[in-house]
Structure formats: structure tokens, C-alpha cells
Design an enzyme around this catalytic site. Structure first.
Site, PDB file in Angstrom:
ATOM      1  N   GLU A   1      35.365   9.923 -18.482  1.00 47.26           N
ATOM      2  CA  GLU A   1      35.033   8.965 -19.525  1.00 47.26           C
ATOM      3  C   GLU A   1      35.436   9.390 -20.938  1.00 47.26           C
ATOM      4  OE1 GLU A   1      33.556   5.895 -19.002  1.00 47.26           O
ATOM      5  OE2 GLU A   1      33.978   6.368 -16.908  1.00 47.26           O
TER       6      GLU A   1
ATOM      7  N   SER B   1     -22.888  -7.657  14.961  1.00 46.47           N
ATOM      8  CA  SER B   1     -23.881  -6.602  15.151  1.00 46.47           C
ATOM      9  C   SER B   1     -23.537  -5.304  14.445  1.00 46.47           C
ATOM     10  CB  SER B   1     -24.064  -6.323  16.649  1.00 46.47           C
ATOM     11  OG  SER B   1     -24.687  -7.416  17.273  1.00 46.47           O
TER      12      SER B   1
END
Length: 828
Positions: A87, A488
Site C-alpha cells: 500500500e 405437582s
């Protein structure tokens, strides 16, 4: 001639001066509108939030941009040099704008125009930082001028390393990766310091146009670009020609890492963590804040409960028969492509989708759905398998989810060519856990669903949570979002309230018909036991072990439903439970997570805990911003051990109930496993306790229980509540899942007894009558009594309302209860 030359010289000077003034004015006018560059000093880029299990394994990432921010000092020098070569090789020499590079690009672009090639850019890394952070991507002369001006200012304000650090952490490199650290993980599953030279060069090749060098769709171009970067590194003196040649010879193997949830078994758990994180910090911080979240998850236990829940749901589903193929298609055409096009859940592996290609009496040949690679290409298209008749005999016709049709005698009774079905590999008979070559079993996705939750009873840490059969089929979390009747499984809290009201486990309660008015115009309410039998006077222990409904109702009436409602609130089961008798049988609604946490408070001695999924949260800088355990421990910070005593950490948990009462309930629940409705769990061979729960018409099946150090809750039922079939109870559906989880989870743990608090006396009593047992008598147990309440004489029988004395034996006002119908069902 001299005068003409003089005039031309003056004109030239004027033109140059005018041009200079014009350029100066232009630069001045553009510079007035430049965004302030000082924000870079305080820039915090969006960083993904990472979620870890209790053992440190990564289980999820939350992000809009998958980025990990790393300082320049943590980025390998070779990786930096690769990006500089690709770059901006003069980055450390120019002052923001590379004039030499611009001239070189101009000359090169003249040739590119002539040869009809793509134009080259001349932006420096600093200019790219200016564009990415402070400007837009607009392609214009004005933007380029502003970019150059900003680059100069940035160079004057920040060091080269700071600029490079911003660049390497900000750039987009494809496949959802922002910054080099995220790219290293997403492309290779590695940290930056683990990358090879060739892998670094490929990452450096991507900033210009990631899609042009896609590792799968543009593989040849990607390899060529990587090799170009290596050549540039060699030309610039960053590596030797030999190192470049070795790197060029590296295999080009990109192995993408799946984004989002990393461990598929954790999806329900992770979604709860995401919800909680958003409620704590908001969406922006959750997705962009770079948080590090350490959760309470035990990954091995999570995988275990997911497997056992699925096995339990499949076992129920197969008992109730075959509902038909998943779909149908033309098996004579391009069936691999047709199968790939089907929308199917991917989290059901090792299950696979298949199409029936041929059917004989003894079995069926199937074509298996191909997997896809990252480029979308099919892997192993045309792969086939075989289902023997023995692996489909369960698939009898389903009839209203209650009965099944005749037995399967040949494969054609069940399958036809073109049927799209689910299959699972058949385990090999060698006992090594492998799969029999090419052998598959017929499967179908269960309609019934369920959830499992595991909690550390001492801290409330949720160690595992599965909210359904498949997260991809349904994200609805049945552990935290489904409000269901516990049946229950609620009874232990009625009995706890009774024990705190002066009863003992040996107190007798009459198990006989009970009738009460529900209100004007409503039928009488007549609760019944599941067996539709009444057993006369029975101890509290026996009533809980055998899950006697009428005893529980009579007991609740005696102590008052206001007290039972208060206990439901104390244990976090329901905040505002209606004080009506039907609620004592679990007619209210709660979640599995709340019920499991309530049971955890029983086994921990009655200490209040809250279910927690997040242990600790750190911000992007590693500072702890949340900690679940806020207790202070100054002595824990010692640099070394020099013989001092272990640190003492205060127990700040409040008491929900008397620890002696909690132990009595635990002892009674252990009896449920030893002698009661949960006997199937006794085969684990470890101290376990818990309670079954089944609601009216078998619409909900529960088992919630615990070992001394692990609370576990299991729920099974249809999302749209409907009967699951006679006999499909908590003891038959949920308890086996509990049993199989505990058998594996506790296999390497010692058989520790339940912890008994001070003030409890153990007395040998008759298991049926609760009376003190004579020496040598059979059928005795050790019963837990609070000191001073030990039995010395036959217990009194608590009498209540019966069909014979209803008009004269109702104590207190008659409260209306929800209509439960006039049938013989009831809650049990």
C-alpha cells in the site's frame, strides 16, 4: 524583441502568481470545511463483543463490524511490512502525501490508459486514514484535495505508529472482517503471531478490493496477488528472495471461521446473554463496544443436556408414530440440487436430509443432501446411503397422538420413492462410537418440545440451558419464556409452608374425598389422586413421595393459601399467586428457570439466590465494569502464600426459610426418588432428590431435582398445550432425561450426602405411619425432625372437608377457585 520578452516574462510572473494565489485560495477554502482531526486521538472504533464460557472457550460474538482492536506493538513486523509493500512503501518517509508516488502513478496510468488497464491510485496510508475516518467515499476532485490536506494535518498531530495502528485496525478485508486481527481469526482461525508469511501477504493483498481476491470465488487471482505482495516485500528488502520463494510455495488454505455463535449447542444460552447485555448496556455497547463477557456456562454439561433432551423428545415422538415425510420431490431429476434448495435446520447434525431413491421389502436406498463449501459448491453430490427395515419399524401410523397403527413389516409400508426424510447415522457395533458404513435410521422432527436448565445451587450460576429441540427451527426459549403449569412439582413448597407451620414429616393428613364450592353457577370442585384412589390417613412424607393431590389440598386449606402464596413469592416461583386451593396443585404458571432456581434454594439450605448467566463484563480496555459476585475479599489479593489461613468470605445471602425446614423437604424429596414417583432416577446410584410434575390431561411433564451441588430442571410439552397421551407423565417423560443427565454429569463425582444443618434430629420411624419404630422392625426410615419435635406418641389426624361432612367442616371462608371441569382428571 527585448520588450516583447520582458512583457512575456512579466505576464508569466503574473500568471504564476495568480495561479499560486488561486491554488492558495482554493486550498484555504477547502481547509475551512475540513472535519477536526483531533477526534482521532479519542477514536474508539466499533469492536465486536466476545462471549466466553466459564472455561474460557469462545461461544459467541456480537458485532455489526467484526473487529478486534490491537495495538501496533502487538502486530508482527512482517505483517506491517507486507501492508507497507502493498500500500505505501514510503510511509515512514513522506509527510502524508507521497509526491514521488503520485508522479509514478501518473506515468503508470498513462500506460494503463493506452493498454486499457485499471488505473492505479496514489493514496498513502495516511490519506486512507483521513478518508476512512473523517471523509466519505465520494469519488471527486474536491474529496482528494481535502484528503491530502487532512493527511498533512494528521502527520503533524500524530506519530507514524499511531496512524498505522488506526489503519490496520480499521480497514475492511472481506468476509465480514474489519482490521487485521479479526481477519486473521476469520480467514485462518489464528492470532496474528501465528500467521505464516504467506498468510500475512494474502491479508495485505486485500485492502484495495477484497472481493476481487476472494479466496474461493477468485482463487487464482488471490494466489497471484499474494505472490505479488511477497515479491514487493523482497524488492523492498523486508524479506530475502529465498523467504519469498518459500512463502510462495505455501498451500493456499483459507479456513473460514463461523461468525456469531461458535458452539451450536449454546444458542439458547447465548441469546439470553445477548438480551441481558442489551438491557444492561444498550445495543450500541453490545454490538460495538468491544465488551468481554465471561458467562457461567459449562460447555460439557451444555452439550450433555442438549443431547439427552433431544433423545428424550425423540423417544416420546417415536412412541407416538409417524406423521409423514418432510417433503416430496422428483428423485429421477437433479435431486442433490433440489435437496440443497430445501430450507432445513443446520443445527440437527449428525441428522441429515435425504430423498428416497429406491424401496425394497428389506429397506430403502436414499440420496443424502450435499454439504456446501464457502464458494457454494456442493461437496460429495450424489452420495447415497441405506435404511434397513429394522431402523424404521418404530414409524407406525400416528393416530391422534394417543395410539399407533399396525406394525411395519416391509419398507414400502412406510416409505415411497421421492419422500424427503430426516435420517441419522447408525452407530457401529464395534462399540467405538463410530457409524456403520452407509447405514442410516429413519427420523422425524418431534412436534413435542421441552427444555432443561442446570444451576449451581450455591451461587445461582446457570451452568447450562437448552430451550428447545432446535434453535434454528424455533428461537422460542422454553426454559425462560414459556409460562407453564408446574403441576405437582410445586407441592414441595406447600409442604415447606406446612413444616414451618408446626407440622413434621410424620404428621398425618387424611387422604379422603374432598369437595368444595367454586362459586355461584359452578360445579363442585373434587380434586382426585392420579390413581383415582384414596388411601386414608398418611404422613406428609408419604403424601409428597406418592404425589397425593387430595392430601396436598387439605394441607393447603389447613395452613391457609395466603401462606402458600407467600412461599411461592419467596422462592421466586410466582410474584402474585392467587390464594386459591387449585394453586396448591400447581395450577399457576411459571417458567422452568424459576422452578429450578426455587429447588436450588431448597438444597442450599434455604439461602436466596438469583439465576445468573453473566459472571463478569470487561470493557475494551480490560477494566471490569460488572461482576456478579460483589463480595469483598481483601485477603485474596495476597501475592503469595506464607502459611496464612485461607481467606474467609462472608455469606451475604438472606434466608428464604429455616435451613432445618429446607433439609426436611430435601429429605422428603429424596424419598420421592427412593420410593416414590421418581424411582427411575434411583438407578444413578448417587444421592439425588426431586419431584415429578404432570398437569391436567398430561399437557405438561416436569421433573425438577438436585444433587447436593447441582440443581436440574426438565420440562416437556407441546408449545400449543395439548394432551401428550395417557401415561405420559413427569415420571415417564421428564424423569428419564433428568436421570441420564445426572448419570453422566456425576459419574466422576463422589457420592456426597445432602448437608444437614444444626438443629436436626434423625429418628428411625415406620415409613408408613411415621411412628417411632421398634428395634428390628422392617419398613423403617431415618426421618428428619427439628430438635424438640420428635414423635413420642401417635400423630393426630388432620381432618378437613369430605363429601360426608362438607356443610360442617369447612374452616374459614370458602374462596372461589378456577373451574377445573367436571371430569375425573385434575392435577397430579
Amino acid at each position: 524583441m527585448m520588450r516583447i520578452l520582458a512583457y512575456l516574462g512579466v505576464a508569466g510572473v503574473v500568471l504564476v502568481a495568480g495561479a499560486a494565489l488561486g491554488v492558495a485560495f482554493l486550498l484555504w477554502s477547502y481547509s475551512r470545511d475540513l472535519p477536526p482531526h483531533d477526534q482521532l486521538a479519542h477514536y474508539e472504533p466499533p469492536v465486536m463483543t466476545r462471549v466466553h464460557a466459564g472455561d474460557g472457550r469462545l461461544i459467541a460474538e456480537f458485532a455489526r463490524e467484526r473487529r478486534l482492536y490491537v495495538p501496533i506493538s502487538a502486530i508482527p513486523k512482517d505483517l506491517i511490512n507486507a501492508f507497507l509493500s502493498a500500500e505505501d512503501k514510503n510511509f515512514y518517509d513522506h509527510e502524508g502525501v507521497d509526491l514521488v508516488g503520485i508522479m509514478r502513478a501518473v506515468i503508470a496510468n498513462i500506460q494503463n490508459v493506452i493498454n486499457d488497464r485499471r488505473l492505479e491510485g496514489a493514496s498513502t496510508i495516511t490519506q486512507q486514514v483521513a478518508k476512512n475516518f473523517l471523509l466519505t467515499n465520494e469519488v471527486s476532485f474536491e474529496r482528494k484535495i481535502k484528503e491530502a490536506l487532512l493527511a498533512r494535518r494528521i502527520e503533524q498531530a500524530y506519530s507514524k505508529d499511531r496512524i498505522l495502528e488506526l489503519y490496520l485496525n480499521e480497514i475492511y478485508l472481506g468476509m465480514g472482517s474489519y482490521g487485521v486481527a479479526a481477519a486473521a481469526l476469520n480467514f485462518y482461525g489464528k492470532s496474528l503471531d501465528e500467521l505464516t508469511l504467506g498468510e500475512m501477504a494474502y491479508l495485505a493483498a486485500l485492502p484495495k478490493a477484497p472481493n476481487n481476491y476472494h479466496p474461493f470465488r477468485q482463487r487464482e487471482r488471490a494466489v497471484a496477488r499474494r505472490n505479488w505482495v511477497l515479491s514487493r516485500m523482497s524488492d523492498n528488502g523486508f524479506i530475502t528472495p529465498f523467504e519469498a520463494s518459500v512463502a510462495r510455495a505455501e498451500p493456499f488454505n483459507v479456513t473460514p471461521r463461523t461468525g456469531g455463535t461458535q458452539i451450536v449447542e449454546t444458542q439458547f444460552f447465548v441469546e439470553e446473554v445477548r438480551r441481558q447485555t442489551i438491557s444492561m448496556y444498550g445495543e450500541d455497547q453490545t454490538y460495538d463496544g468491544g465488551l468481554s463477557i465471561r458467562t457461567t456456562l459449562d460447555t460439557s454439561l451444555q452439550a450433555l443436556i442438549r443431547r439427552e433432551l433431544r433423545d428424550g423428545l425423540v423417544a416420546y415422538d417415536q412412541r407416538h408414530g409417524w406423521r409423514g415425510p418432510h417433503a416430496r420431490l422428483d428423485s429421477t431429476g437433479d435431486w442433490p440440487t433440489a435437496l440443497v434448495a430445501l430450507d432445513t435446520a443446520r443445527d440437527l447434525a449428525p441428522w441429515r436430509v435425504a430423498v428416497v431413491l429406491e424401496v425394497t421389502n428389506d429397506g430403502a436406498t436414499i440420496g443424502l443432501r450435499p454439504d456446501l463449501d464457502e464458494a457454494g459448491n456442493m461437496i460429495n453430490p450424489g452420495e447415497t446411503g441405506y435404511i434397513p427395515l429394522s431402523e424404521m419399524t418404530w414409524a407406525r401410523d400416528s393416530k391422534d397422538n394417543r395410539k399407533v397403527g399396525p406394525e411395519i413389516t416391509k419398507a414400502g409400508d412406510r416409505l415411497a420413492v421421492g419422500d424427503v426424510i430426516w435420517v441419522a447415522p447408525v452407530a457401529a457395533e464395534d462399540g467405538q462410537g463410530g457409524a456403520a458404513q452407509g447405514q442410516y435410521a429413519l427420523r422425524q422432527i418431534p412436534e413435542v418440545n421441552g427444555a432443561v436448565v442446570a444451576i449451581d445451587p450455591h451461587t445461582g450460576r446457570v451452568r447450562a440451558l437448552v430451550g428447545g429441540f432446535s434453535y434454528q427451527l424455533s428461537e422460542f426459549n422454553r426454559a425462560t419464556q414459556a409460562l407453564r403449569q408446574p403441576g405437582s412439582s410445586f407441592k414441595p413448597f406447600v409442604y415447606a409452608a406446612a413444616l414451618d407451620s408446626g407440622y413434621t414429616p410424620s404428621s398425618l393428613v387424611l387422604d379422603a374425598p374432598f369437595v368444595i364450592e367454586q362459586g355461584p353457577g359452578l360445579a363442585l370442585w373434587k380434586p382426585e389422586n392420579y390413581s383415582r384412589t384414596f388411601y386414608g390417613p398418611s404422613t406428609l412424607r408419604l403424601g409428597l413421595e406418592k404425589s397425593r393431590n387430595v392430601m396436598t389440598v387439605r394441607l393447603a386449606q389447613a395452613i391457609g393459601m395466603d401462606k402458600v402464596s407467600d412461599y411461592a413469592r419467596r422462592f421466586g416461583i410466582m410474584d402474585d399467586m392467587m390464594p386459591v386451593l387449585a394453586m396448591s396443585l400447581g395450577a399457576g404458571e411459571t417458567t422452568l428457570l424459576k422452578m429450578t432456581n426455587a429447588y436450588a434454594m431448597l438444597v442450599n439450605g434455604g439461602k436466596k439466590i438469583e439465576p445468573v448467566l453473566i459472571d463478569r463484563v470487561q470493557d475494551r480496555y480490560g477494566r471490569t465494569v460488572f461482576r456478579h459476585d460483589v463480595r469483598e475479599c481483601a485477603a485474596c489479593a495476597a501475592d503469595e502464600w506464607t502459611g496464612q489461613a485461607a481467606p474467609e468470605i462472608s455469606d451475604t445471602r438472606e434466608n428464604v426459610i429455616d435451613p432445618r425446614t429446607a433439609y426436611q423437604v430435601v429429605s422428603m424429596l429424596k424419598g420421592v426418588v427412593d420410593r416414590g414417583t421418581g424411582r427411575t432416577i434411583a438407578s444413578v446410584g448417587k444421592p439425588l432428590a426431586g419431584k415429578t410434575g404432570t398437569t391436567n390431561r398430561e399437557q405438561d411433564a416436569w421433573f425438577v431435582g438436585f444433587s447436593p451441588d447441582l440443581a436440574l430442571g426438565v420440562f416437556i410439552g407441546f408449545d400449543d398445550p395439548k394432551p401428550m397421551g395417557r401415561g405420559e407423565t413427569g415420571g415417564g417423560l421428564a424423569a428419564p432425561v433428568f436421570r441420564d443427565v445426572m448419570k453422566d454429569a456425576l459419574k466422576d463425582q463422589p457420592a456426597l450426602p445432602f448437608r444437614m444443618p444444626p438443629g436436626v434430629t434423625l429418628v428411625r420411624v415406620d415409613a408408613k405411619t411415621g411412628l417411632v419404630a421398634a428395634p428390628g422392625s422392617e419398613g423403617t426410615i431415618l426421618e428428619a425432625f427439628k430438635a424438640g419435635t420428635e414423635p413420642r406418641a401417635p400423630s393426630q389426624v388432620l381432618r378437613g372437608t369430605t363429601t360426608d361432612d362438607f356443610s360442617q367442616d369447612v374452616s374459614g371462608p370458602v374462596r372461589p377457585v378456577p373451574s377445573l371441569g367436571t371430569g375425573t382428571g385434575g392435577l397430579y
